[in-house]
Write an enzyme that holds these catalytic residues in place. Structure first.
Site, PDB file in Angstrom:
ATOM      1  N   ASP A  64      -7.150 -12.421 -43.863  1.00  0.00           N
ATOM      2  CA  ASP A  64      -5.928 -12.050 -43.143  1.00  0.00           C
ATOM      3  C   ASP A  64      -5.532 -10.582 -43.322  1.00  0.00           C
ATOM      4  O   ASP A  64      -4.750 -10.047 -42.554  1.00  0.00           O
ATOM      5  CB  ASP A  64      -4.761 -12.949 -43.607  1.00  0.00           C
ATOM      6  CG  ASP A  64      -4.573 -12.942 -45.129  1.00  0.00           C
ATOM      7  OD1 ASP A  64      -5.340 -12.239 -45.825  1.00  0.00           O
ATOM      8  OD2 ASP A  64      -3.673 -13.641 -45.637  1.00  0.00           O
ATOM      9  N   HIS A  65      -6.089  -9.919 -44.320  1.00  0.00           N
ATOM     10  CA  HIS A  65      -5.690  -8.528 -44.583  1.00  0.00           C
ATOM     11  C   HIS A  65      -6.584  -7.536 -43.838  1.00  0.00           C
ATOM     12  O   HIS A  65      -6.133  -6.715 -43.063  1.00  0.00           O
ATOM     13  CB  HIS A  65      -5.780  -8.223 -46.087  1.00  0.00           C
ATOM     14  CG  HIS A  65      -4.651  -8.766 -46.899  1.00  0.00           C
ATOM     15  ND1 HIS A  65      -4.390 -10.108 -47.026  1.00  0.00           N
ATOM     16  CD2 HIS A  65      -3.708  -8.139 -47.648  1.00  0.00           C
ATOM     17  CE1 HIS A  65      -3.330 -10.284 -47.812  1.00  0.00           C
ATOM     18  NE2 HIS A  65      -2.899  -9.096 -48.202  1.00  0.00           N
ATOM     19  N   ASP A 119      -2.899 -13.017 -54.703  1.00  0.00           N
ATOM     20  CA  ASP A 119      -1.958 -12.265 -53.881  1.00  0.00           C
ATOM     21  C   ASP A 119      -0.572 -12.498 -54.459  1.00  0.00           C
ATOM     22  O   ASP A 119      -0.206 -13.642 -54.770  1.00  0.00           O
ATOM     23  CB  ASP A 119      -2.003 -12.741 -52.426  1.00  0.00           C
ATOM     24  CG  ASP A 119      -1.250 -11.762 -51.548  1.00  0.00           C
ATOM     25  OD1 ASP A 119      -1.893 -10.896 -50.942  1.00  0.00           O
ATOM     26  OD2 ASP A 119      -0.002 -11.844 -51.512  1.00  0.00           O
ATOM     27  N   ARG A 379       8.095  -5.301 -48.484  1.00  0.00           N
ATOM     28  CA  ARG A 379       7.932  -4.082 -49.303  1.00  0.00           C
ATOM     29  C   ARG A 379       8.078  -2.839 -48.429  1.00  0.00           C
ATOM     30  O   ARG A 379       7.532  -2.806 -47.329  1.00  0.00           O
ATOM     31  CB  ARG A 379       6.542  -4.057 -49.945  1.00  0.00           C
ATOM     32  CG  ARG A 379       6.411  -5.119 -50.983  1.00  0.00           C
ATOM     33  CD  ARG A 379       5.070  -5.068 -51.682  1.00  0.00           C
ATOM     34  NE  ARG A 379       5.135  -6.019 -52.763  1.00  0.00           N
ATOM     35  CZ  ARG A 379       4.112  -6.731 -53.205  1.00  0.00           C
ATOM     36  NH1 ARG A 379       2.910  -6.578 -52.666  1.00  0.00           N
ATOM     37  NH2 ARG A 379       4.262  -7.571 -54.199  1.00  0.00           N
ATOM     38  N   SER A 535       1.936  -5.557 -55.988  1.00  0.00           N
ATOM     39  CA  SER A 535       0.870  -6.497 -55.639  1.00  0.00           C
ATOM     40  C   SER A 535       0.121  -7.022 -56.858  1.00  0.00           C
ATOM     41  O   SER A 535       0.306  -6.555 -57.979  1.00  0.00           O
ATOM     42  CB  SER A 535      -0.119  -5.817 -54.698  1.00  0.00           C
ATOM     43  OG  SER A 535      -1.074  -5.130 -55.445  1.00  0.00           O
ATOM     44  N   ARG A 537      -3.178  -6.861 -56.887  1.00  0.00           N
ATOM     45  CA  ARG A 537      -4.533  -6.301 -56.766  1.00  0.00           C
ATOM     46  C   ARG A 537      -5.070  -5.857 -58.120  1.00  0.00           C
ATOM     47  O   ARG A 537      -4.529  -4.958 -58.751  1.00  0.00           O
ATOM     48  CB  ARG A 537      -4.562  -5.175 -55.734  1.00  0.00           C
ATOM     49  CG  ARG A 537      -3.707  -3.970 -56.041  1.00  0.00           C
ATOM     50  CD  ARG A 537      -3.629  -3.025 -54.848  1.00  0.00           C
ATOM     51  NE  ARG A 537      -2.768  -3.570 -53.812  1.00  0.00           N
ATOM     52  CZ  ARG A 537      -2.012  -2.833 -52.991  1.00  0.00           C
ATOM     53  NH1 ARG A 537      -2.022  -1.523 -53.043  1.00  0.00           N
ATOM     54  NH2 ARG A 537      -1.237  -3.421 -52.091  1.00  0.00           N
TER      55      ARG A 537
HETATM   56  C1  MIC Z   1       0.389  -6.640 -50.741  1.00  0.00           C
HETATM   57  O1  MIC Z   1       1.280  -7.171 -50.094  1.00  0.00           O
HETATM   58  O2  MIC Z   1       0.535  -5.584 -51.386  1.00  0.00           O
HETATM   59  C2  MIC Z   1      -0.979  -7.303 -50.771  1.00  0.00           C
HETATM   60  C3  MIC Z   1      -1.900  -6.445 -50.003  1.00  0.00           C
HETATM   61  O3  MIC Z   1      -0.900  -8.552 -50.134  1.00  0.00           O
HETATM   62  C4  MIC Z   1      -1.386  -7.466 -52.240  1.00  0.00           C
HETATM   63  C5  MIC Z   1      -2.768  -7.926 -52.446  1.00  0.00           C
HETATM   64  C6  MIC Z   1      -3.784  -6.841 -52.266  1.00  0.00           C
HETATM   65  O4  MIC Z   1      -3.557  -5.701 -52.651  1.00  0.00           O
HETATM   66  O5  MIC Z   1      -4.852  -7.145 -51.726  1.00  0.00           O
HETATM   67  C7  MIC Z   1      -0.477  -8.391 -53.047  1.00  0.00           C
HETATM   68  O6  MIC Z   1       0.675  -8.517 -52.729  1.00  0.00           O
HETATM   69  O7  MIC Z   1      -0.915  -8.933 -54.066  1.00  0.00           O
HETATM   70 FE1  SF4 Z   2      -0.038  -9.677 -46.239  1.00  0.00          FE
HETATM   71 FE2  SF4 Z   2       0.836  -8.840 -48.617  1.00  0.00          FE
HETATM   72 FE3  SF4 Z   2       2.088  -8.152 -46.365  1.00  0.00          FE
HETATM   73 FE4  SF4 Z   2       2.210 -10.622 -47.180  1.00  0.00          FE
HETATM   74  S1  SF4 Z   2       3.039  -8.843 -48.233  1.00  0.00           S
HETATM   75  S2  SF4 Z   2       1.823  -9.944 -45.095  1.00  0.00           S
HETATM   76  S3  SF4 Z   2       0.201 -10.925 -48.060  1.00  0.00           S
HETATM   77  S4  SF4 Z   2       0.025  -7.567 -46.976  1.00  0.00           S
END
Ligand code: MIC
Ligand code: SF4
Length: 643
Positions: A64-65, A119, A379, A535, A537
């Site tokens: 999905d990313h 995630d 965010r 996140s 990550r």
């Molecule tokens: C995000 O919202 O920052 C992400 C991208 O979903 C991350 C995961 C990632 O960095 O792949 C998260 O929230 O954990």
């Molecule tokens: Fe995707 Fe992370 Fe954004 Fe949620 S917050 S939509 S999981 S990138």
């Protein structure tokens, strides 16, 4: 004494430890999820563990990313994920099927179960009464292999809801209100349980919005009771058999209780660049808007989208505004299409994007230079949108639509005609984009396809007893993982290529960091409070590890990032006296001796080479964490037989 909801689920999944706040507990994990941006690494780690098939009740890999396929990298990674999933007993949700948290809520989440996901917004499942945690990829890999998930037993907060939301005031405003009260650090070390009579008035998707944004509070997770609303949602998804009732006992005790009267709330907005920078929408009425984005795992449910469509119906967005709408799942998109709501959205001038994270993670739709972007996301960290000077505000879908139509930030309660939207009796269920794993008999014949973008996992160092290293970077409070390891369309395709990714480490703070850290050999990063928020990550730990970072000294850490640092073999320690933070400078050379012994006592002494300044740092690691650090990270520890 009675138990809270979280205590009941933890007790039912406890493998070891005692449930006193602050002690380590090991939990049995029923379900895991991964997404593609963290999943490639998690499955590489799972493969390295040599376990043939997952041992959970359900493990699922979502894509999905990284859905833009601008080169071979993402397409190759998707094929890797699909084949590795099939081989090891993992379900696979194809690109376009939707955002992991939205699809999981619709199709797989179950009250009373434990879930960890690579995630940070995995707590969205708490909207269904699951105990769901965001975790690093390595922790997810261990759980897939049947290993426990270790957390520090959190404190328990209760948010007591009374009253009922007024028209155009939404679940998103409830989340923003709690961020206003508690701040982005206010939930650290706590599970937030939602209760009180107001809970009955909130649907499961609205509860999911609220548990989703508990992540922005730094909370370990958030959870709602499982009640008749939950049963109705599961029944509408054709899976009433997954329902169990769950509630806290009347005499359950909480460490803190916060009261929110839903009837008294008004639309709120988080201003750049932090989700807790919250003010009433009405105070920003003169601000011109360039871009509006509706979607993300926070606000992309059918309920949200139907409201958006009803508000847009028969109207046209302001000519100065660019509006994107990303439905959260194929189910949402299909149902919008079936009832004609999609046409209302399209006719308004909106651009409908695919069912994926999209703009939320900088995968396209970056704002214009200095542009004001209103987003229904969770965010608004500096640079996350892909435009460094973009001014990103977080709002509800209702505020987003009102503002897209007027071209200025607009309080939707000033509208005269409230829209009434109800949950469907029955969702349209079509799981054809979720592929089952191969059977245990045929799995061995599946060939795992790896593209050239997958580079070997960086080697972690076993911890020496003395560390002497330069402070390669000093940063302030609330540093996010988006600062440490940025994402976005240009960088995300390299999530399985740590050497390439390392060129972008701390790019937002200091573009020279990667070169300086590499040249130093061994390095120390100095941070303020809530270091590593955001996140899950693990790249924000693996990449610094690759660049030679051996220790991070901060005033305090975000939970998942601290765990990821330990898993990568980097020492996360905190200043015993936060005042010592001020005394340190970038390029100071610091020495720490007797590390193994200090870790036992929970305190290390650091000496600055230039003038002999000494100060204490705290390192209250558990026995298992010490063993992981000494082994040089979780992968080494697991290979050596550690549990
Ligand atoms: C995000 O919202 O920052 C992400 C991208 O979903 C991350 C995961 C990632 O960095 O792949 C998260 O929230 O954990
Ligand atoms: Fe995707 Fe992370 Fe954004 Fe949620 S917050 S939509 S999981 S990138």
């Amino acid at each position: 004494m009675g138990k809270t909801i979280a205590q009941k689920i933890i007790a039912a999944h406890l493998i070891s430890g005692d449930m006193t706040p602050g002690s380590e507990v090991a939990l049995r994990i029923d379900q895991t999820l991964t997404q593609d941006a963290t999943g490639t690494m998690a499955y590489l780690e799972f493969e390295a563990m040599g376990i043939p098939r997952v041992r959970t009740e359900l493990s699922i890999a979502y894509v999905d990313h990284n859905t833009l396929q601008c080169g071979f990298e993402n397409s190759d990674d998707h094929r890797y994920l699909q084949t590795v999933a099939a081989r090891h007993g993992v379900w696979f949700s194809r690109p376009g099927n939707g955002i992991c948290h939205q699809v999981h809520l619709e199709r797989f989440g179950k009250p009373g179960k434990t879930l960890i996901g690579s995630d940070s917004h995995t707590p969205t499942g708490g909207g269904l009464g699951m105990l769901a945690f965001g975790a690093g990829g390595m922790d997810v890999a261990v759980a897939m292999g049947g290993g426990a998930y270790y957390i520090t037993m959190p404190k328990l907060f209760k948010v007591n809801l009374t009253g009922q939301l007024r028209p155009y005031v939404t679940a998103k405003d409830v989340s923003l209100e709690l961020l206003r009260i508690l701040s982005v650090k206010g939930g650290v070390g706590a599970i937030i349980e939602w209760g009180g009579p107001g809970v009955d008035t909130l649907s499961v998707p609205e509860r999911g919005t609220i548990t989703n944004m508990g992540t922005e509070l730094g909370a370990t997770t958030s959870i709602f009771p499982s009640d008749e609303v939950t049963r109705a949602f599961l029944a509408a998804q054709g899976r009433e058999e997954d329902y169990i009732p769950l509630a806290s006992d009347p005499d359950a005790a909480y460490d803190r209780v916060i009261d929110i009267d839903l009837s008294a709330l008004r639309p709120l907005i988080a201003c750049p660049h932090s989700p807790d920078n919250v003010v009433p929408v009405s105070t920003l009425a003169d601000v011109q808007v360039d871009q509006v984005c509706i979607g993300s795992c926070t606000n992309s449910s059918l309920l949200d989208m139907l409201k958006v469509a009803a508000m847009l119906k028969g109207k046209t967005i302001a000519p100065t505004v660019s509006l994107s709408v990303s439905p959260g799942s194929r189910q949402v998109l299909t149902m919008l299409s079936d009832c004609g709501a999609l046409s209302d959205i399209l006719a308004s001038g909106a651009r409908v994007l695919e069912c994926a994270c999209g703009p939320c993670i900088g995968m396209g739709f970056s704002p214009n230079s200095g542009g004001v972007s209103l987003r229904t996301f969770n965010r608004n960290f500096l640079g996350r949108s892909g435009t460094k000077d973009g001014q990103v505000y977080l709002v509800s879908p209702e505020t987003a639509v009102a503002s897209a139509l007027t071209g200025r930030i607009t309080d939707p309660t000033t509208w005269s005609h409230p829209v009434a939207v109800t949950m469907p009796q029955r969702f349209r269920v079509d799981d054809s984009a979720v592929l089952p794993p191969a059977s245990p008999e045929t799995a061995q014949q599946i060939q795992v396809l790896r593209g050239p973008n997958i580079k070997p996992f960086p080697a972690a160092h076993a911890l020496e007893d003395t560390l002497s290293a330069q402070v390669v970077l000093k940063v302030g409070d609330n540093i996010t993982t988006d600062h440490i390891m940025p994402a976005g369309a240009k960088i995300l395709p390299y999530r399985s290529n740590i050497p390439y990714l390392s060129r972008f480490c701390f790019q937002v703070c200091d573009p020279d960091f990667p070169e300086r850290a590499k040249a130093a050999g061994n390095g120390i990063v100095v941070g303020g409070s809530n270091y590593g928020q955001g996140s899950s990550r693990e790249h924000a730990a693996l990449v610094p590890m690759y660049l030679g970072v051996r220790m991070v000294i901060a005033k305090s850490f975000a939970r998942i990032h601290a765990a990821n640092l330990i898993n990568a073999g980097i020492l996360p320690v905190t200043f015993a006296d936060p005042g010592d933070y001020e005394k340190l400078n970038q390029e100071d050379v610091l020495t720490v001796s007797h590390i193994a012994q200090g870790m036992e006592t929970g305190e290390l002494t650091v000496t600055r080479k230039s003038d002999g300044l000494t100060f204490a740092v705290k390192c209250g690691f558990t026995r298992r964490q010490r063993a992981i650090l000494l082994a040089g990270g979780l992968l080494n520890y697991t290979k050596e037989g550690g549990q």
